[in-house]
Design a protein around this motif. Structure first.
Motif, PDB file in Angstrom:
ATOM      1  N   ASP A   1       0.846  -1.187   0.000  1.00  0.00           N
ATOM      2  CA  ASP A   1       0.000   0.000   0.000  1.00  0.00           C
ATOM      3  C   ASP A   1       0.882   1.236   0.000  1.00  0.00           C
ATOM      4  O   ASP A   1       1.349   1.690   1.051  1.00  0.00           O
ATOM      5  CB  ASP A   1      -0.915  -0.005   1.233  1.00  0.00           C
TER       6      ASP A   1
ATOM      7  N   GLU B   1       0.043   4.183  -0.444  1.00  0.00           N
ATOM      8  CA  GLU B   1      -0.676   5.326   0.133  1.00  0.00           C
ATOM      9  C   GLU B   1      -1.028   5.071   1.591  1.00  0.00           C
ATOM     10  O   GLU B   1      -2.040   5.579   2.085  1.00  0.00           O
ATOM     11  CB  GLU B   1      -1.956   5.596  -0.669  1.00  0.00           C
ATOM     12  N   ASN B   2      -0.252   4.298   2.263  1.00  0.00           N
ATOM     13  CA  ASN B   2      -0.515   4.021   3.666  1.00  0.00           C
ATOM     14  C   ASN B   2      -0.615   5.325   4.439  1.00  0.00           C
ATOM     15  O   ASN B   2       0.255   6.179   4.342  1.00  0.00           O
ATOM     16  CB  ASN B   2       0.592   3.150   4.242  1.00  0.00           C
ATOM     17  N   ILE B   3      -1.714   5.453   5.196  1.00  0.00           N
ATOM     18  CA  ILE B   3      -2.003   6.735   5.822  1.00  0.00           C
ATOM     19  C   ILE B   3      -0.983   7.106   6.884  1.00  0.00           C
ATOM     20  O   ILE B   3      -0.642   8.285   7.076  1.00  0.00           O
ATOM     21  CB  ILE B   3      -3.434   6.720   6.395  1.00  0.00           C
TER      22      ILE B   3
ATOM     23  N   LYS C   1       1.938   8.445   5.167  1.00  0.00           N
ATOM     24  CA  LYS C   1       1.644   9.779   4.645  1.00  0.00           C
ATOM     25  C   LYS C   1       1.708  10.827   5.759  1.00  0.00           C
ATOM     26  O   LYS C   1       2.192  11.956   5.542  1.00  0.00           O
ATOM     27  CB  LYS C   1       0.254   9.782   3.995  1.00  0.00           C
TER      28      LYS C   1
END
Length: 1409
Positions: free
Chosen positions: A1376, A1378-1380, A1383
């Motif tokens: 992933d 775009e792992n939060i 981020k």
């Protein structure tokens, strides 16, 4: 606690926590707030004292409306731009509601510092209640099509009203039996001729003049009234009475006869050495003339004192007693009983003896008969023995007269018993009975004994050996000379020796006259006292005959002794009654005449009694007058009628009278039961059986007629008639099981079958009577006639169930009345219905035509005229259908196995075309009504803020009529019902969609210059109308009973898989509701779009407020704008519509906050995210409004969850985020099953404050070098580092050019057990590819939780390390990008730890393939 009270407590807590900051309002001036004035306290209007209630609201007329909650007044200027804060005292009720009440305002000192105001709270009243679905007062739209829908809806009500009307009319007209009904079933009256009446009258007078037996009680009072009663009953005038009375008095008087049954004795004295006795009885009638006395002086007579002549001294009397016996003619061998001895002693003179001719008259007065009934003797019962047949009595009487004369002639001494016994010196007498012989021989033997014994002299019973409680049950008949003076004397002896009896009985021929009889008894007594004989005396009984009543005696008599010195014990049970033998010159063989006369006399008396009741003869209770009963009783005695003959006469007389003068069947049942109970006691003659058979036949024929016409003879709802019918059926049931009926009527049919046939025939006749001739004409008239007939049948079945069924089913006949009548009615009614429906020709199918017109109507603009199209659909078929459906409810009384043969199931499919046409025409009619309702729409004057227009109720009224009529139909077939349900769901969903479309079209046509408030009010009314219609559709599943139909079909579906009927209907309903939801939301979306720009401004101010400003103050402008903007809508919208608007605004606020988080991330500090996180919580509480706003499931949706997590992560420290990231990877490790990056085998355990990690091997490592291999090694780290500060990372050796390295290395880390047991403790295994020149390449990672390893999970040391099973861990890459968490860490550019961690993790992100 009320809503506002709880709100005040929450706000007070927030206020107290913020006041301590002492912030100046000039530090962050709000553009929408007037900063003038002294202090913040002056900006707040003071509410009235006392806690305000959120349910209080004033109606336009001034009265409070507690249901809708407070009315929200928008802040001035809220419609456009920012709303200035209110100044001075509160100008609106809502502003006052926002403030908590001041606590002890008078005593509280004035504060110089500014007090913080509570945050605004959204006011949402309880507006779940919808308006009525159907309003009868709104009938203007229905009048446009002449109430077409109402015609079908009221069919069910009219059907129920017709049933009530018919039932009421039936109750008023069927209380009494119609006279013509009684006349139709009445037969000719019993009318004997005048000569027969006079002969019967003479018989009655003769009976009265020669009464028998002592009169007891009130019978003596009626003695003088008997002739007068007979004269009145026979309707005899005085002259004829005198003449017939003289005839009766000239007749010879009858001869009295005593009938005696020696039943049993008990507690006798033991005379034998064995402790028992061998008792027998000897008895006779002793003539006692005035001046003589044979009664024992030393004892008290059991029948009482007879007069003063019997009360002399003891020395003036003798001690008389009786001995009797029966001896037949001389036979070879030994005789079997004393009667044999008497027969031998008696002898028989020649038939032509002159003394015989001279003593005929005397012999007629001295008859005897012995009836030792063998059956009763064997049974030992104390019941009355069977009476004699009249033929045997007449034969006995003629022979007895000859024997008595022979006894009195001197020539008889030549053949005396002594002379005959001298010829046989070896003969020994015995009282013991012979063994049982065949019946015929016993009868001949009994006749021979009767012919040999003079009844006037002496009689004897049999001997009962070895008992103190003998049971004889033997009957004797003794003629009486003078009932006023004669006495019955009975002795009980113990039989000891046969010779003693022989010596006594051999002297019988020496007895001459009455004095000789007395000397005979005295000689016996003296012999007994002197011990000359061996038979012991056990006691005696003396009964005066004049004390025997006409009803007879049945009692126990104590035994008496011969003197006061006698020691006697025990008692004897005797039955005695009187009868006569007539000496009137008539033949004794005509006993049948007595029975016939008794029957006719009862009939005459019965008619005389019924004449008192006139036409109400059924009120007679079955009791004759005392005079009539006295006459009948005397006639039965004098005619020697048995109880059975008397019962038969009473029954035949009542049954005959019942055919022309109806009697209560309970009386008939009692009389019939008497015959039934006495039937087995005796036999009847041929004539008597024929009389009884005729009576049964006539009664059965008459009763079957009454059963066939029971609806007229026993009309409902009279309980009296129901009781009489029950008695009639009980009579028939008793007749069916009576042995007398099958004896005299052996060739008759079974009674139950005859009753069933009568019920069936009566049902057919009743159906034909109510069937109208108009049925054969066809058309609607025939359908309505059939419907009326079905209603009559239903009422008849209901009345039968309430009144008749219990009577038919409770008796022994067990006839299921309702089921029997239903099957008959159902058959003929179904046949007539099929004929009528076949004649009616249905028009061609108009379904396609109707749906085409519906499509045209939907596309037609609102301002254009609708086409004139009115398809026809008659109500007559449905009137018939409802009547048949009501009638079919009684099929539940039919057994389940017989229901398949019913024809009504074949009738329902013939109504299907009518139902289908009704659905099609209804769809078009509903659309037309909706169009008219929109054109004539007006606001309903409810006086409440939440308003609606009449078109909404007009539309739901259409749905109401459709649902109501379908419930009235209750269609029986699930398959066709499912088809119609789908059709109706589609039709009503389309009609609702058409209504919403017309509302939206009208909303778009509003003038552009319309005021904002007016436009908002119009929008609220419009969406409220839409929601009201949508709510009506949500009730379809329950009100149409859809689940019941679909569940039946699902159970019958042989497929058992795929889409079920329930799923299909559910999808249709949900699709219709979802369509309406989207259109209602679409109608409200302009409001949210208009408010979105202002909300974004307020969110911007919230996000970029000074860090020193609390979140409560920073979010206040946003909440106030929301509060002001929603004021109008919260008061005027239904709950669901307000929730839709709140949801749109909630999403707008969430989107605005998400945009602010994404802007200029590098410049944001942690306080920024903390403030937004707290503001998000306050916003959620505002929209939730303490449970009156949006529910938590709606608030915490996907958008909220994403935003909340972002804010929570942004305000979280870096090390905590790294730990959270590792926890995510650990959870992913536990879920992963793929081995695309290879796997690693390890063995980990905790032992003695150290953590041992064995890296065993790796398999299928991905190649990272150009040669297709890798140089792998493994790095081991303990995480998080705060738990293992002294344990740095360690690594294995590098293995060159391999994809399956075998490490087999062990590492030890210092660690405590508490650290390993802590939450989140784990090991990170990182597989790297060793490169000499460049950086090492990442080859995968694996995580292992320390909470589950041996030594930690079990808290015990591990002894055998090598016995532990290796653990296989799949190597992973981060997929992933775009792992939060990454981020969030990436935004922290000034945080070296965050940057290093992000850089390290980016290398571990899998590259897209």
């Amino acid at each position: 606690m009320s809503f506002l009270n709880s709100l005040q407590q929450v706000v007070a807590g927030v206020t107290s926590s913020v006041t301590s900051l002492s912030l100046s309002p000039k530090r962050f001036p709000f553009g929408r707030e007037n900063s003038s004035g002294s202090g913040g306290g002056g900006d707040v209007s003071t509410p009235p004292p006392g806690p305000p209630h959120h349910h209080y609201q004033t109606r336009p007329g001034g009265s409070p409306n507690p249901r809708l909650g407070p009315k929200l007044v928008p802040t001035p200027g809220a419609a456009g731009g920012a709303a200035p804060r209110p100044q001075g005292r509160g100008k609106s009720f809502m502003n006052n509601m926002m403030q908590p009440p001041p606590m002890q305002q008078q005593q509280q000192p004035v504060r110089k510092e500014r007090e913080r105001r509570p945050l605004p709270v959204l006011q949402c009243g309880d507006r779940y209640t919808y308006w009525p679905e159907y309003d009868p007062s709104q009938n203007w739209v229905s009048e446009q099509d002449n109430g077409w829908l109402e015609q079908f809806t009221t069919l069910g009500w009219r059907h129920s009203e017709a049933l009530r009307t018919l039932k009421a009319s039936g109750r008023q007209g069927s209380r009494d039996i119609a006279p013509e009904t009684l006349a139709s079933i009445r037969r000719n009256e019993f009318r004997p001729s005048k000569a027969e009446m006079e002969a019967l009258y003479v018989e009655v007078l003769y009976t009265v003049f020669h009464k028998v037996g002592a009169q007891q009680g009130d019978k003596r009072e009626h003695t003088e009234d008997l002739p007068r009663y007979a004269q009145a009953a026979f309707h005899i005038d005085p002259q004829d009475h005198a003449r017939l009375q003289a005839v009766a008095q000239e007749e010879k008087p009858p001869i009295l006869v005593l009938n005696l049954v020696v039943v049993e004795a008990e507690n006798l004295e033991a005379k034998d050495p064995n402790g028992f006795s061998d008792p027998y009885c000897m008895m006779g009638i002793i003539p006692e003339h005035p001046g003589s006395s044979l009664q024992s002086s030393g004892s008290v007579n059991s029948a009482g004192s007879r007069g003063s002549s019997r009360q002399n001294s003891v020395d003036s009397f003798s001690d008389p007693y009786c001995m009797l016996g029966i001896q037949p003619a001389m036979q070879q061998g030994l005789p079997g009983s004393p009667r044999d001895v008497y027969g031998i002693a008696q002898g028989s003179p020649p038939p032509d003896s002159p003394r015989v001719r001279q003593q005929v008259s005397l012999s007629s007065r001295s008859s005897c008969e012995t009836e030792g009934e063998n059956d009763l003797e064997r049974s030992g019962s104390c019941e009355s023995p069977k009476p004699f047949s009249k033929e045997s009595l007449r034969k006995h009487h003629s022979m007895a007269r000859l024997n008595l004369d022979c006894l009195k002639t001197p020539d008889a001494r030549l053949d005396s018993p002594r002379e005959k016994l001298k010829k046989r010196p070896s003969f020994r007498l015995s009282f013991k009975r012979k063994p049982a012989e065949p019946k015929k021989e016993r009868v001949e033997h009994r006749d021979s004994l009767s012919n040999a014994i003079p009844a006037k002299i002496i009689r004897a019973t049999s001997v009962k050996p070895h008992t103190l409680n003998p049971r004889w049950s033997e009957k004797f008949r003794l003629d009486i000379d003078d009932i006023n003076y004669d006495i019955l004397h009975l002795d009980i002896w113990d039989h000891d020796d046969e010779s003693s009896v022989f010596d006594v009985v051999s002297k019988l021929n020496e007895v001459k006259g009455v004095k000789g009889l007395g000397r005979f008894f005295k000689q016996i007594a003296q012999s007994a006292r002197a011990g000359g004989g061996q038979d012991d005396f056990l006691g005696c009984v003396n009964v005066p005959l004049q004390d025997i009543p006409s009803t007879g005696l049945d009692k126990w008599y104590p035994l008496e002794g011969r003197s006061l010195r006698s020691n006697i014990q025990g008692q004897i049970h005797l039955k005695m009654w009187l009868s006569t033998r007539e000496d009137r010159g008539t033949s004794e063989e005509e006993a049948w005449v007595e029975v016939r006369q008794h029957d006719q006399i009862i009939t005459i008396f019965l008619l005389h009694e019924l004449a008192k009741y006139k036409d109400d003869t059924m009120s007679w209770d079955g009791e004759l007058s005392a005079a009539a009963e006295a006459i009948l009783h005397q006639h039965a005695i004098q005619g020697d009628l048995t109880p059975l003959q008397q019962a038969i006469c009473r029954w035949t007389a009542a049954a005959r009278t019942h055919t022309h003068k109806p009697l209560d069947h309970r009386v008939l049942h009692r009389l019939l039961m008497a015959v039934h109970d006495l039937w087995d006691t005796e036999t009847l003659s041929k004539e008597e059986e024929e009389m009884l058979a005729d009576s049964y036949t006539n009664f059965l024929e008459h009763s079957l007629t009454e059963v066939r016409r029971h609806r007229d003879v026993f009309p409902t709802p009279s309980k009296t008639h129901a009781i009489r019918l029950d008695a009639l059926l009980r009579c028939l049931a008793l007749l069916a099981e009576s042995r007398s009926y099958w004896k005299v009527c052996p060739f008759h049919k079974e009674v139950r079958g005859e009753v069933v046939a009568a019920v069936k025939k009566g049902a057919i006749e009743w159906y034909d009577r109510h069937r109208e001739a108009s049925i054969s004409t066809g058309g609607d008239v025939a359908l309505e006639s059939l419907a009326n007939l079905a209603l009559h049948l239903t009422l008849d079945l209901q009345a039968g169930h309430d009144y008749y069924d219990h009577a038919f089913a409770s008796t022994a006949l067990k006839i299921p009345y309702v089921a029997l009548n239903y099957k008959i009615f159902e058959k003929v009614l179904s046949e007539d219905t099929l004929k009528v429906l076949t004649i009616i020709q249905m028009d061609e199918d108009i379904e396609s035509e109707v749906w085409q017109m519906c499509s045209v109507l939907r596309d037609l603009e609102l301002n254009k005229e609708a086409p004139h199209y009115f398809p026809h659909c008659s109500t007559a078929p449905f009137v018939l259908y409802l009547a048949l459906a009501e009638f079919s409810r009684y099929q539940e009384h039919v057994p389940a196995g017989e229901r398949r043969a019913l024809l009504l199931g074949t009738v329902w499919p013939h109504f299907m075309p009518f139902v289908s046409r009704w659905v099609d025409v209804t769809c078009y009619r509903v659309l037309c009504r909706i169009r008219i309702a929109i054109l004539t729409d007006r606001v309903a004057n409810t006086g409440e803020p939440v308003q609606y227009t009449t078109s909404a109720v007009d539309t739901t009224s259409c749905f109401y009529h459709v649902k109501t009529f379908w419930r009235h139909l209750a269609w029986p077939d699930p398959c066709s019902s499912y088809t119609m349900l789908v059709k109706m769901i589609e039709s009503m969903s389309g009609a609702a969609d058409y209504y919403v479309y017309l509302l939206q079209q009208r909303l778009h046509t509003l003038a552009t210059d319309t005021q904002e408030d007016e436009r908002a009010q119009q929008l609220c009314i419009t969406v409220n109308n839409m929601e009201h219609v949508r709510h009506s559709l949500t009730l379809l599943r329950e009100e149409l009973q859809i689940d019941q139909v679909t569940q039946i079909l699902d159970r019958q579906d042989p497929r058992g898989s795929g889409t079920t009927y329930t799923d299909h209907v559910t999808s249709l309903l949900l699709a219709g509701l979802a369509n309406l939801d989207s259109k209602i939301a679409g109608s409200m979306s302009p409001v949210a779009d208009k408010m979105r720009q202002e909300l974004q401004k307020d969110v911007f101010h919230l996000a970029w407020s000074p860090d020193s400003l609390p979140a409560e103050e920073a979010v206040r402008p946003l909440l106030e704008r929301l509060y002001a903007s929603l004021a109008t809508y919260s008061a005027a919208l239904l709950k669901n519509n307000l929730d839709r608007l709140l949801h749109l605004l909630w999403l707008a606020v969430l989107n605005a906050l998400t945009e602010q988080i994404g802007k200029d991330t590098d410049e944001k500090q942690e306080a920024f995210f903390v403030r937004l996180y707290d503001a998000l919580r306050l916003l959620r509480e505002f929209f939730h409004a303490h449970g009156r706003g949006l529910d938590n499931s709606t608030l915490m949706g996907e958008e909220y969850s994403f935003l909340e997590r972002q804010l929570r992560l942004h305000k979280t420290p870096t090390d905590s985020l790294i730990e959270a990231y590792h926890l995510e990877r650990l959870l992913e490790q536990e879920r992963t099953e793929a081995t695309e990056y290879g796997s690693l085998f390890v063995r980990v355990y905790f032992n003695h404050d150290s953590l041992c990690v064995e890296v065993l091997q790796a398999r299928n490592v991905i190649p990272l070098d150009p040669n297709g291999f890798s140089d792998p090694f493994v790095v081991i780290e303990l995480l998080p580092k705060r738990l293992f500060p002294g344990s740095g990372p360690q690594q294995t050796n590098v293995h060159k050019k391999t994809l399956h390295p075998l490490f087999d290395e062990c590492f030890e880390f210092p660690a405590s057990l508490e650290s390993c047991q802590a939450e989140g403790a784990m090991i990170l295994f990182t597989l790297m590819d060793h490169d000499v020149i460049t950086c090492n390449d990442f080859g995968g990672e694996a995580f292992l939780s320390l909470n589950t390893i041996p030594g930690v999970a079990s808290s015990a040391s591990v002894d055998n390390f090598h016995g532990l099973k290796p653990i296989e861990l799949n190597l992973m890459f981060q997929k992933d990008p775009e792992n939060i968490i990454l981020k969030v860490l990436e935004t922290r550019t000034n945080d070296k730890m965050a940057m290093d961690f992000v850089k390290k993790q980016k290398e571990r992100i899998a590259k897209p393939t």
